[in-house]
Design an enzyme around this catalytic site. Structure first.
Site, PDB file in Angstrom:
ATOM      1  N   ASN A  25     -17.608  27.899 -22.788  1.00 26.22           N
ATOM      2  CA  ASN A  25     -18.230  26.823 -22.014  1.00 26.22           C
ATOM      3  C   ASN A  25     -17.872  26.888 -20.528  1.00 26.22           C
ATOM      4  OD1 ASN A  25     -19.273  25.734 -24.398  1.00 26.22           O
ATOM      5  ND2 ASN A  25     -17.414  24.512 -24.735  1.00 26.22           N
TER       6      ASN A  25
ATOM      7  N   GLN B 167      -7.291  -1.975   4.301  1.00 25.14           N
ATOM      8  CA  GLN B 167      -6.276  -1.228   3.554  1.00 25.14           C
ATOM      9  C   GLN B 167      -6.925  -0.471   2.387  1.00 25.14           C
ATOM     10  OE1 GLN B 167      -2.153  -2.722   3.069  1.00 25.14           O
ATOM     11  NE2 GLN B 167      -2.693  -3.009   0.936  1.00 25.14           N
TER      12      GLN B 167
ATOM     13  N   SER C 262     -14.338  26.188 -27.822  1.00 23.97           N
ATOM     14  CA  SER C 262     -14.496  24.939 -28.549  1.00 23.97           C
ATOM     15  C   SER C 262     -13.482  24.932 -29.685  1.00 23.97           C
ATOM     16  CB  SER C 262     -15.913  24.860 -29.121  1.00 23.97           C
ATOM     17  OG  SER C 262     -15.932  24.060 -30.280  1.00 23.97           O
TER      18      SER C 262
ATOM     19  N   LYS D 293     -18.168  29.703 -28.907  1.00 24.13           N
ATOM     20  CA  LYS D 293     -18.433  29.039 -27.637  1.00 24.13           C
ATOM     21  C   LYS D 293     -17.629  29.586 -26.468  1.00 24.13           C
ATOM     22  CE  LYS D 293     -20.189  25.005 -27.588  1.00 24.13           C
ATOM     23  NZ  LYS D 293     -21.400  24.566 -26.917  1.00 24.13           N
TER      24      LYS D 293
ATOM     25  N   GLU E  89     -19.113  22.305 -14.933  1.00 23.10           N
ATOM     26  CA  GLU E  89     -19.497  20.954 -15.383  1.00 23.10           C
ATOM     27  C   GLU E  89     -18.616  19.891 -14.722  1.00 23.10           C
ATOM     28  OE1 GLU E  89     -19.704  20.798 -19.688  1.00 23.10           O
ATOM     29  OE2 GLU E  89     -20.745  22.712 -19.712  1.00 23.10           O
TER      30      GLU E  89
ATOM     31  N   SER F 290       0.823  -1.216   0.000  1.00 21.17           N
ATOM     32  CA  SER F 290       0.000   0.000   0.000  1.00 21.17           C
ATOM     33  C   SER F 290       0.853   1.260   0.000  1.00 21.17           C
ATOM     34  CB  SER F 290      -0.929   0.003   1.224  1.00 21.17           C
ATOM     35  OG  SER F 290      -0.175  -0.150   2.420  1.00 21.17           O
TER      36      SER F 290
ATOM     37  N   TYR G  79      -9.306  -6.124  12.934  1.00 22.41           N
ATOM     38  CA  TYR G  79      -8.701  -5.687  11.674  1.00 22.41           C
ATOM     39  C   TYR G  79      -8.765  -6.783  10.623  1.00 22.41           C
ATOM     40  CZ  TYR G  79      -5.343  -4.067   8.210  1.00 22.41           C
ATOM     41  OH  TYR G  79      -4.767  -3.677   7.028  1.00 22.41           O
TER      42      TYR G  79
ATOM     43  N   ASN H 272      -1.942  -2.354  13.252  1.00 20.96           N
ATOM     44  CA  ASN H 272      -3.400  -2.148  13.249  1.00 20.96           C
ATOM     45  C   ASN H 272      -3.793  -0.857  13.961  1.00 20.96           C
ATOM     46  OD1 ASN H 272      -3.296  -4.583  12.017  1.00 20.96           O
ATOM     47  ND2 ASN H 272      -4.195  -5.763  13.688  1.00 20.96           N
TER      48      ASN H 272
ATOM     49  N   LYS I  71      -8.204   3.659   2.305  1.00 25.30           N
ATOM     50  CA  LYS I  71      -7.452   4.892   2.121  1.00 25.30           C
ATOM     51  C   LYS I  71      -7.638   5.567   0.770  1.00 25.30           C
ATOM     52  CE  LYS I  71      -4.138   2.693   4.381  1.00 25.30           C
ATOM     53  NZ  LYS I  71      -5.134   1.988   5.207  1.00 25.30           N
TER      54      LYS I  71
ATOM     55  N   THR J 216     -39.729  27.641  -9.314  1.00 27.84           N
ATOM     56  CA  THR J 216     -40.054  26.315  -8.797  1.00 27.84           C
ATOM     57  C   THR J 216     -40.374  25.491 -10.046  1.00 27.84           C
ATOM     58  OG1 THR J 216     -42.421  26.761  -8.566  1.00 27.84           O
ATOM     59  CG2 THR J 216     -41.051  27.241  -6.649  1.00 27.84           C
ATOM     60  N   HIS J 217     -40.009  24.237 -10.023  1.00 26.22           N
ATOM     61  CA  HIS J 217     -40.166  23.362 -11.213  1.00 26.22           C
ATOM     62  C   HIS J 217     -39.450  23.956 -12.428  1.00 26.22           C
ATOM     63  CE1 HIS J 217     -43.457  21.462  -8.900  1.00 26.22           C
ATOM     64  NE2 HIS J 217     -43.786  22.716  -8.607  1.00 26.22           N
TER      65      HIS J 217
END
Ligand code: ARG
Length: 457
Positions: A285, A322, A277, A283, A290, A23, A317, A110, A325, A155-156
Site C-alpha cells: 500500500n 495566543q 496488510s 498488498k 495517502e 501557552s 492585541y 505584545n 501559534k 483529461t477527465h
C-alpha cells in the site's frame, strides 16, 4: 508568589484559569528567538542610554547563560510558567538579580510575541524552502531519467494524448518552483520588525527601533505600532503558501496512488516507503502518499483556524491571538514531515516504461494525430476530426488499433490516406512532433529540465 503582571489586582488567580491561560506548552519552542530578541533589546536599551552599559552586559550574560543551559538541557522549561516570555524573564531575574527587572523597559509581551513569531517563522520558512528545493531536484532527476518515456496523458482521467513521463513530472516541478517563489515573497513581508511597538502605542523612552531591527537581521521596521502588535498577515500568508504546497503534494500523491495500483502499474514504490496488510498478504500500500493527501486537510484546517481567529478582532492585541501559534506550528511541522517523506518516496520509486507504453498503445490517444495527418493532406480540421472519429469507432468495433489498421481499410474512409499514416500515428513520432514551447517532445522536456535546474541552483 504574585504574577509579574499583577498590577492592580490582589487576589490569586484560580489554578484552572492559570492552566487555561498558559501557552508555555507550545510557545516554549520559540525560546531561542525569545532570548535573541531580548538580547537585542538589552543592547538597544544601553545604546540609547536607557540603561547603563554594565547593566546591559549583565543582562546579556544572564540571557546567554539561559540559552546555553536550555540548549544543553541543564535548564528545563517550567511547565507552570505562563509563557516563554515570562519564563525567560523570571529565570533571568533569579540569576542576575534586580537588574533583570529592567529588561522589560520599553517593551511589552505584545510586541515581544509578535517579534518571536516572526523570527521563528523566518527560520522555519528557510527550512521549508530547502526541503521543497530538495524535492524539486529529486523530481527533476526522475524527469530526466524518463524524459522520453511514453505514457498516456489524461483529461477527465480518460486517455487523451501521448505524452512523455518526464513532461508529466516536470509539471509538478513547476508547481514546486512557484511554491518556493511564494515562500520567498512572504519572507519579504515577514522580515519587518514589530519590536518597539510596545503594548500598542509606542513608548516615551528614547528607543531606537532601527537599531534593534538591524541587530536581528530585519529589512525594515513596522511603520505603525498598532499594526505592529496586531498584524499576523505574515502567518496567514505562510499558511496560505503551505496549504497550496500541500495541495500540490496531495495531487501528486493521488497520482502516485493510482499509478501504483494493479490497474495502472506505471510505478512501483520501494519497500521502504510502502506498507503491507495484516490480513491480505499480496498488498503493498502507498500509505505515505495517502497520508500526505490526508495531512493536506490538517494544513487547510490550520489556515482556516488562523483566519477565523483574526476575523473580527478589534485592534490591537487580544488574547485570542495566543491561538495563532498552534495552527502555524502544526502546519510547519506537518509540511516539513510531508516534504521529507515525499522526497524519499519519489527518489526510490521505480518507473515501469513497458506498462506505460502498453497503456498508451490501446487507448486511441493518437486520434488527434490522425486528424492532424488528414489536415496535412488538405482536409479542413473539422472534417478530419469527423473522419478520424469514424475510424476510431470502427476500430473499437473490430478490435483493431490505428497503428496496424490496413491501409485499404483507411482508404475506405478517405482516399487521402497513404503509407505515411503509420508514421503519423506512431506514438514516438506523435510525441516528438509536439515541439511547441513547453510541449511534451523529449527535446522540449529537456529544455524544461534545464530551466528548473538553473532555478534550483
Ligand atoms: N502568551 C501570549 C501570546 O501568545 C503573549 C502575549 C501576552 N500579552 C498580553 N497582553 N497578555 O499571545
Amino acid at each position: 508568589m504574585a504574577k509579574m503582571w499583577q498590577g492592580r489586582t490582589e487576589g490569586k488567580t484560580s489554578q484552572i484559569a492559570d492552566d487555561f491561560n498558559s501557552s508555555i506548552s507550545f510557545d516554549s519552542r520559540m525560546f531561542k528567538q525569545d532570548i535573541t530578541g531580548s538580547m537585542a533589546h538589552a543592547s538597544m536599551l544601553a545604546a540609547t542610554g536607557i540603561i547603563k552599559d554594565e547593566e546591559a552586559q549583565t543582562l546579556l550574560d544572564g540571557l546567554q547563560s539561559i540559552l546555553d543551559d536550555l540548549l544543553s538541557g541543564a535548564l528545563q522549561i517550567d511547565a507552570s510558567a505562563e509563557d516563554i516570555h515570562m519564563f525567560v524573564e523570571q529565570v533571568l531575574t533569579e540569576r542576575v538579580g534586580d537588574v533583570g527587572k529592567k529588561l522589560h523597559t520599553a517593551r511589552s509581551r505584545n510586541d515581544q510575541v509578535a517579534l518571536d513569531l516572526r523570527l521563528y517563522l523566518r527560520d522555519e520558512i528557510d527550512v521549508i524552502e530547502d526541503l521543497t528545493k530538495k524535492l524539486a531536484k529529486t523530481v527533476t532527476n526522475k524527469a530526466e531519467e524518463n524524459y522520453d518515456v511514453i505514457v498516456p496523458g489524461y483529461t477527465h482521467l480518460q486517455r487523451a494524448q501521448p505524452i512523455t513521463f518526464g513532461h508529466h513530472l516536470m509539471a509538478y516541478v513547476m508547481m514546486l518552483l512557484r511554491d518556493m517563489d511564494r515562500l520567498n515573497d512572504t519572507k519579504k513581508r515577514m522580515n519587518t520588525s514589530p519590536i518597539g511597538s510596545c503594548a500598542l502605542a509606542g513608548t516615551t523612552y528614547p528607543t531606537d527601533r532601527g537599531f534593534e531591527a538591524d541587530k536581528l537581521g530585519f529589512d525594515s521596521v513596522c511603520q505603525n505600532s498598532i499594526d505592529g502588535v496586531s498584524d499576523r498577515d505574515f502567518a496567514v500568508e505562510l499558511l496560505g503558501n503551505l496549504a497550496t504546497l500541500m495541495m500540490h503534494l496531495s495531487r501528486f500523491s493521488e497520482e502516485i496512488i493510482l499509478w501504483c495500483s494493479w490497474e495502472f502499474r506505471f510505478v512501483e514504490l520501494s519497500d521502504a516507503f510502502t506498507t503491507g496488510s495484516s490480513i491480505m498478504p499480496q498488498k503493498k500500500n502507498a500509505d505515505m502518499a495517502e497520508l500526505v493527501r490526508g495531512k493536506t486537510a490538517r494544513v487547510y484546517g490550520d489556515l482556516m483556524a488562523l483566519l477565523t481567529v483574526l476575523k473580527g478582532l478589534p485592534l490591537a492585541y487580544n488574547k485570542d491571538m495566543q491561538e495563532d501559534k498552534e495552527s502555524v506550528f502544526d502546519a510547519v511541522d506537518t509540511v516539513k514531515m510531508c516534504l521529507t517523506v515525499f522526497t524519499g518516496m519519489v527518489e526510490s520509486m521505480t518507473v515501469k516504461p513497458e506498462n506505460m507504453l502498453a497503456a498508451a498503445q490501446n487507448g486511441f490517444i493518437n486520434a488527434t494525430d490522425l486528424a492532424d495527418y488528414l489536415v496535412g493532406q488538405g482536409l479542413p480540421f473539422r472534417d478530419a476530426y469527423h473522419i478520424s472519429g469514424q475510424i476510431v469507432g470502427y476500430c473499437i468495433k473490430e478490435h483493431q488499433v490505428l497503428e496496424t489498421l490496413p491501409l485499404s481499410v483507411y482508404q475506405t474512409f478517405s482516399p487521402l490516406f497513404d503509407e505515411n499514416v503509420y508514421k503519423a500515428v506512431d506514438l514516438v513520432e506523435c510525441v516528438k512532433r509536439r515541439r511547441s514551447f513547453g510541449g511534451t517532445a523529449p527535446e522540449s522536456v529537456l529544455k524544461q529540465i534545464e530551466f528548473a535546474k538553473n532555478y534550483l541552483q
